[in-house]
Design a protein around this motif. Sequence first.
Motif, PDB file in Angstrom:
ATOM      1  N   GLN A 254     -46.418  88.197 122.121  1.00 14.18           N
ATOM      2  CA  GLN A 254     -47.602  89.448 122.687  1.00 14.18           C
ATOM      3  C   GLN A 254     -47.594  90.408 123.344  1.00 14.18           C
ATOM      4  O   GLN A 254     -48.342  91.571 122.844  1.00 14.18           O
ATOM      5  N   ILE A 255     -46.347  90.274 123.869  1.00 15.02           N
ATOM      6  CA  ILE A 255     -45.841  91.541 124.861  1.00 15.02           C
ATOM      7  C   ILE A 255     -45.520  92.306 123.355  1.00 15.02           C
ATOM      8  O   ILE A 255     -45.952  94.115 123.598  1.00 15.02           O
TER       9      ILE A 255
ATOM     10  N   GLN B 297     -49.070  93.912 121.368  1.00 17.72           N
ATOM     11  CA  GLN B 297     -48.931  94.683 122.928  1.00 17.72           C
ATOM     12  C   GLN B 297     -48.532  96.391 122.428  1.00 17.72           C
ATOM     13  O   GLN B 297     -49.341  97.106 122.128  1.00 17.72           O
TER      14      GLN B 297
ATOM     15  N   GLN C  88     -49.920  97.310 119.290  1.00 17.67           N
ATOM     16  CA  GLN C  88     -51.526  98.014 119.530  1.00 17.67           C
ATOM     17  C   GLN C  88     -51.347  99.477 120.138  1.00 17.67           C
ATOM     18  O   GLN C  88     -52.221 100.292 119.906  1.00 17.67           O
ATOM     19  N   ASN C  89     -50.813  99.280 121.141  1.00 17.18           N
ATOM     20  CA  ASN C  89     -50.614 100.587 122.225  1.00 17.18           C
ATOM     21  C   ASN C  89     -50.712 101.666 121.866  1.00 17.18           C
ATOM     22  O   ASN C  89     -51.337 102.741 121.796  1.00 17.18           O
TER      23      ASN C  89
ATOM     24  N   TYR D 264     -57.204  87.188 132.898  1.00 16.98           N
ATOM     25  CA  TYR D 264     -57.539  88.576 132.343  1.00 16.98           C
ATOM     26  C   TYR D 264     -58.982  88.652 133.917  1.00 16.98           C
ATOM     27  O   TYR D 264     -59.579  87.997 134.251  1.00 16.98           O
TER      28      TYR D 264
ATOM     29  N   ALA E 234     -47.431 100.482 128.032  1.00 14.94           N
ATOM     30  CA  ALA E 234     -48.749 100.379 127.430  1.00 14.94           C
ATOM     31  C   ALA E 234     -49.630 100.726 128.076  1.00 14.94           C
ATOM     32  O   ALA E 234     -50.878 100.169 128.133  1.00 14.94           O
TER      33      ALA E 234
ATOM     34  N   LEU F 250     -53.713 101.177 125.730  1.00 14.29           N
ATOM     35  CA  LEU F 250     -54.502  99.702 125.550  1.00 14.29           C
ATOM     36  C   LEU F 250     -55.018  99.214 126.490  1.00 14.29           C
ATOM     37  O   LEU F 250     -55.370  99.390 126.664  1.00 14.29           O
TER      38      LEU F 250
END
Lengths: 280, 187
Positions: free
Chosen positions: A46-47, A50, A53-54, B24, B127, B130
């Motif tokens: 998952q990390i 991400q 995606q980032n 979240y 990140a 994002l």
Amino acid sequence: MRSLHTDEIIKNVREMCIEANLQLAPDMTEAIHNGLENETGNLARQILGQLEQNMQIAKEDKIPICQDTGMAVFFVNVGQDLHIEGMSLTDAINEGVRQGYTDGYLRKSVVKDPLLRENTKDNTPAIIHYDIVPGDKLEILIAPKGFGSENMSKLYMLKPADGEEGVKNAILQAVSEAGPNACPPLVVGVGIGGDFELCAKLAKKALTRNVNESSKLPHIKEIEDEVLDKINHLGIGPGGLGGRTTALAVNIETYATHIAGLPVAVNMCCHVNRHVKRTL
Amino acid sequence: MDIKITTPLSKEELIKLHSGDYVYISGTIYSARDAAHKRMYETMEKGEKLPFDIKDNVIYYLGPTPAREGQVIGSAGPTTASRMDKYTPRLLDSGLSGMIGKGKRSKEVIDAIVRNKCVYFAAVGGAGALLSKCIKKSEVIAYDDLGTEAIRKMEVEDFPVIVVIDSKGNNLYETAVEQFLAKEVEK
């Protein structure tokens, strides 16, 4: 004699600052993707997902990959037959940084005095390493360096008797201590040899070598491969939350040293290992 | 387990969160990093009022890049939490309920987390592009002169974090690595 005007240098440095912070080189994106393919744990996958995606968002929306757009570190090779016109080369590079960090919406992360800590508000001064080389070209490499990972870097003044084992243990110790703080998956830059300050500079320079390129020295390549494997068995993983991908590469640079010494420097870099090179 | 929470966070909500939970966060959070922490600490030492009420609130260790036209905020990922360790126990003892950062915490901070039933969350370091998408509003409310280190009041929506240290002191940085290594040995 060939001439180069500093206006040209400023323009290029400005562009390079922005480019380096919005997009990673293909060797880095590929290494992160390979890490993802190799992970089995949900959180590690998952990390890394991400992070991919980032990078996509960073490129499309022109948002820096990481908010720490770094101190602007340069390795500059100046051809000894080149004449530079205009202002001083150092002033030109700093002007390029000033323009790049302002126009590119990059973070100004530099304080003028390490104790008084007042922000210079334009990310200058840069850190510039010059080399004089044959030829009439100017080769500029920028490597904006974030300090989350920089803070976890180490210098060891080993004894010659510590030998290869001592070097390997020093690198592993530095990575273990860095743990989640340096934003793994890491790129580990290592300097071996030289003296106190050259060793550290070699470690930083090692970070600018592509992560899919090994040392040309066979005995050093062996150490790179073995230590990378050991690091990836520490279990630290992406984000320090467990996994196989603790480091993407161990890059080692070496230099001659003194009969009494074996300096080893470990310069940590996070997965946002940025470097852009241009030859003018 | 995936959980949705909304700030401010009460003690009753905090004790329900466990190390390893994927959470979240929505609602208001505040950015503060090195220089802002130093100033907040000095303000408290002098017995003066902080620029925002920290009670039941969450601080995000963040210094963003500047926003382009049309963007709420620039790149906005977490910074290393341990640099705030010197100042954190005092903030937790004064009612702060959570922190978002990355990296290890000191024993003093972990003790203060347990003592006050608080939570330390980690966001994914590096990140920032994002994570910026989850920030819907951002406004500098104090220490404007600190530039990127100013205190921002931010509205977030489904901001993704992981519970690293829970109110009982369980620490995912230790347990996750141990569990991973145990699994690899089995294989």
